[in-house]
Design a protein around this motif. Structure first.
Motif, mmCIF file in Angstrom:
data_model
loop_
_atom_site.group_PDB
_atom_site.id
_atom_site.type_symbol
_atom_site.label_atom_id
_atom_site.label_comp_id
_atom_site.label_asym_id
_atom_site.label_seq_id
_atom_site.Cartn_x
_atom_site.Cartn_y
_atom_site.Cartn_z
ATOM 1 N N LYS A 24 35.388 2.249 21.659
ATOM 2 C CA LYS A 24 35.870 1.286 20.663
ATOM 3 C C LYS A 24 35.276 1.510 19.272
ATOM 4 N N TYR A 25 33.987 1.814 19.191
ATOM 5 C CA TYR A 25 33.329 1.989 17.894
ATOM 6 C C TYR A 25 32.833 3.421 17.694
ATOM 7 N N GLU A 50 29.303 0.141 13.052
ATOM 8 C CA GLU A 50 30.365 -0.746 12.585
ATOM 9 C C GLU A 50 29.930 -2.206 12.745
ATOM 10 N N ASN A 57 30.255 -4.066 16.067
ATOM 11 C CA ASN A 57 29.549 -3.485 17.216
ATOM 12 C C ASN A 57 28.176 -4.158 17.368
ATOM 13 N N ASP A 81 36.532 2.362 7.760
ATOM 14 C CA ASP A 81 35.550 1.513 8.424
ATOM 15 C C ASP A 81 34.339 1.288 7.543
ATOM 16 N N LEU A 98 30.361 0.441 7.514
ATOM 17 C CA LEU A 98 29.268 0.753 8.437
ATOM 18 C C LEU A 98 27.970 0.150 7.913
#
Length: 181
Positions: A36-37, A135, A138, A167, A169
């Protein structure tokens, strides 16, 4: 590096990832939740995983990274990996990355592996800074690195373009002097 460094903890052996590990690696890299991340789509085939394993070997050969496969002591099947990428020797820093099969989440395994790898980085590779890019959604990875002493330094806005989107981060860091091994 002449021989790949094998790291042992109370419950784990961290070792080189080889081509014959491809089916084990596919089990967790094909899992939507694990990926997912990760910044990549879930892997579909053994061939996809063999390319990843070749990349692990290439960063090792180029001295820009090292990736350990995570196994439980007494078992040879990989359940995840942890390691360094984007090593910048002249600045004594690197990024760290990790993933673990969902079957082993919440058991302290990722924490144990992360501690062994960071310790190796500071003590054997003479690193000064290890950083993790995570992310914002997460939360599990954020809690994991925070438990290991990493500090959140800030948000890198639209830092990566992966899977068709930009994304943000968080930048986390751990400095050698922050550790008490």
């Amino acid at each position: 590096m002449k021989t790949f460094p094998i790291l042992e903890t109370n419950r784990l052996v961290l070792r080189n990832i080889e081509k014959n590990d491809a089916k084990s690696v596919l089990k967790y890299l094909s899992d939507v939740e694990v990926m997912k991340y990760y910044g990549l789509e879930p892997y579909q085939t053994v061939e996809d995983v063999l390319e990843e394993i070749s990349w692990y070997q290439s960063i090792l050969n180029e001295n820009t990274g090292i990736r350990w496969g995570i196994t439980l002591k007494g078992e040879n099947e990989l359940i995840g990996s942890c390691g360094f990428l984007n090593i910048v020797v002249q600045h004594y820093r690197t990024d760290i990355g990790f993933e673990l099969s969902k079957d082993y989440w919440g058991k302290g395994i990722a924490s144990e592996a992360l501690e062994a790898v960071t310790k190796y980085g500071f003590e054997q590779m003479n690193l000064q800074r290890i950083q993790a890019l995570i992310e914002p959604p997460n939360i599990r990875s954020q809690k994991l690195v925070e438990k290991q002493g990493f500090l959140k330094e800030g948000l890198l806005r639209k830092y990566e373009y992966t899977c068709g989107k930009f994304d943000d981060l968080y930048m986390y860091s751990l400095l050698k002097e922050d550790c008490e091994f």
